[in-house]
Design an enzyme around this catalytic site. Structure first.
Site, PDB file in Angstrom:
ATOM      1  CB  SER A   1      -5.009  33.240   8.657  1.00 22.63           C
ATOM      2  OG  SER A   1      -3.771  33.721   8.867  1.00 22.63           O
TER       3      SER A   1
HETATM    4  N1  SAH Z   1      -0.119  31.390   7.858  1.00 19.33           N
HETATM    5  C1  SAH Z   1      -0.361  31.059   9.206  1.00 19.33           C
HETATM    6  C2  SAH Z   1      -0.353  32.546   9.847  1.00 19.33           C
HETATM    7  C3  SAH Z   1       0.311  32.300  11.259  1.00 19.33           C
HETATM    8  S1  SAH Z   1       0.533  33.761  12.238  1.00 19.33           S
HETATM    9  C4  SAH Z   1      -1.443  30.265   9.451  1.00 19.33           C
HETATM   10  O1  SAH Z   1      -2.593  30.385   8.991  1.00 19.33           O
HETATM   11  O2  SAH Z   1      -1.417  29.304  10.183  1.00 19.33           O
HETATM   12  C5  SAH Z   1       1.890  34.455  11.743  1.00 19.33           C
HETATM   13  C6  SAH Z   1       2.996  33.615  11.823  1.00 19.33           C
HETATM   14  O3  SAH Z   1       3.916  34.384  11.673  1.00 19.33           O
HETATM   15  C7  SAH Z   1       3.351  33.107  13.204  1.00 19.33           C
HETATM   16  O4  SAH Z   1       3.508  31.687  13.019  1.00 19.33           O
HETATM   17  C8  SAH Z   1       4.632  33.708  13.614  1.00 19.33           C
HETATM   18  O5  SAH Z   1       5.450  33.172  14.669  1.00 19.33           O
HETATM   19  C9  SAH Z   1       5.227  33.774  12.320  1.00 19.33           C
HETATM   20  N2  SAH Z   1       6.279  35.225  12.228  1.00 19.33           N
HETATM   21  C10 SAH Z   1       6.204  36.311  13.025  1.00 19.33           C
HETATM   22  N3  SAH Z   1       7.472  36.985  12.853  1.00 19.33           N
HETATM   23  C11 SAH Z   1       8.145  36.335  12.083  1.00 19.33           C
HETATM   24  C12 SAH Z   1       9.370  36.648  11.662  1.00 19.33           C
HETATM   25  N4  SAH Z   1      10.184  37.586  11.846  1.00 19.33           N
HETATM   26  N5  SAH Z   1      10.036  35.402  10.680  1.00 19.33           N
HETATM   27  C13 SAH Z   1       9.125  34.526  10.388  1.00 19.33           C
HETATM   28  N6  SAH Z   1       7.883  33.944  10.944  1.00 19.33           N
HETATM   29  C14 SAH Z   1       7.502  35.042  11.707  1.00 19.33           C
END
Ligand code: SAH
Length: 212
Positions: free
Chosen positions: A63
């Site tokens: 993010s």
């Molecule tokens: N906080 C993270 C954001 C990553 S993007 C960072 O800054 O790196 C969002 C993440 O949510 C992705 O890794 C994606 O795989 C995860 N995600 C999407 N749907 C999901 C679900 N149903 N359960 C768990 N994780 C999920």
């Protein structure tokens, strides 16, 4: 609390965040000292302190720092001893939370990302984090209730399981919507739910169904 040292680019990022309205000095200080370059592919490390989201593989992103700071600041306006993060991704937001909150739980649906994030946190000596490979729509029932829940992917609707796993007086920070997404702060008081809309945002979707 683990103390890391800061760098020139990290200090410049913090001044960008300050200008954008982030005022919580604890949040600014952990962002300044957390090595964001360790949470992305090495080939992107030169962009680590730019205020942008970056690809981390599997179609996902780390993010934007301003979004991490905004969501963390919203969370920290409330007393939080335990927090559930949905969407571990790179583990960067997890690492920020781990330095501010006693106990952090984080759920990720893509096993490979979860594995890498776990290794990064271990290398940084952040040991107050429990991670789970699972579907964030279900939350983490056996560890509930949580004082705070932070969702880092956009949910088509607010997942009912997450509302149920929020402590009385707890707060959830969640982007809601599909094409058009809004950051929502939700508070639970007994059976009463209060919602406040913060503003438009852009996140990858909170996927329903199959784990990878
Ligand atoms: N906080 C993270 C954001 C990553 S993007 C960072 O800054 O790196 C969002 C993440 O949510 C992705 O890794 C994606 O795989 C995860 N995600 C999407 N749907 C999901 C679900 N149903 N359960 C768990 N994780 C999920």
């Amino acid at each position: 609390m683990t103390a890391f040292s800061s760098s020139g680019p990290a200090r410049r990022l913090v001044s960008v965040l300050r200008q954008a309205g982030i005022t919580n000095t604890d949040v600014l200080s952990v962002i300044e000292t957390t090595p964001r370059q360790l949470f992305m592919p090495e080939s992107l490390a030169h962009k680590a302190y730019e205020n942008t989201a970056l690809p981390i593989g599997n179609g996902q992103t780390i993010s934007q720092p301003l979004m991490v700071a905004t969501m963390t600041q919203l969370l920290m306006q409330h007393e939080c001893k335990s927090v559930l993060e949905i969407g571990t991704g790179s583990g960067y937001q997890t690492a920020i939370l781990a330095q501010l909150i006693d106990k952090v739980f984080s759920v990720e649906r893509i096993a490979q990302l979860q594995y890498q994030a776990k290794r990064r946190l271990r290398n940084l000596d952040l040991h107050n984090v429990s991670m789970r490979h699972g579907d964030g729509w279900e939350g983490w029932r056996s560890k509930a209730p949580f004082d705070g829940i932070i969702v880092t992917a956009a949910a088509a609707q607010i997942p009912q399981a997450l509302v149920e796993q929020l402590a009385d007086g707890g707060v959830m920070i969640i982007p809601v919507g599909e094409q058009q997404q809004t950051l929502v702060v939700l508070r639970r008081f007994g059976e009463q739910i209060e919602q406040q809309r913060i503003g438009d945002v852009r996140f990858v979707p909170l996927v329903k169904g199959e784990l990878l």
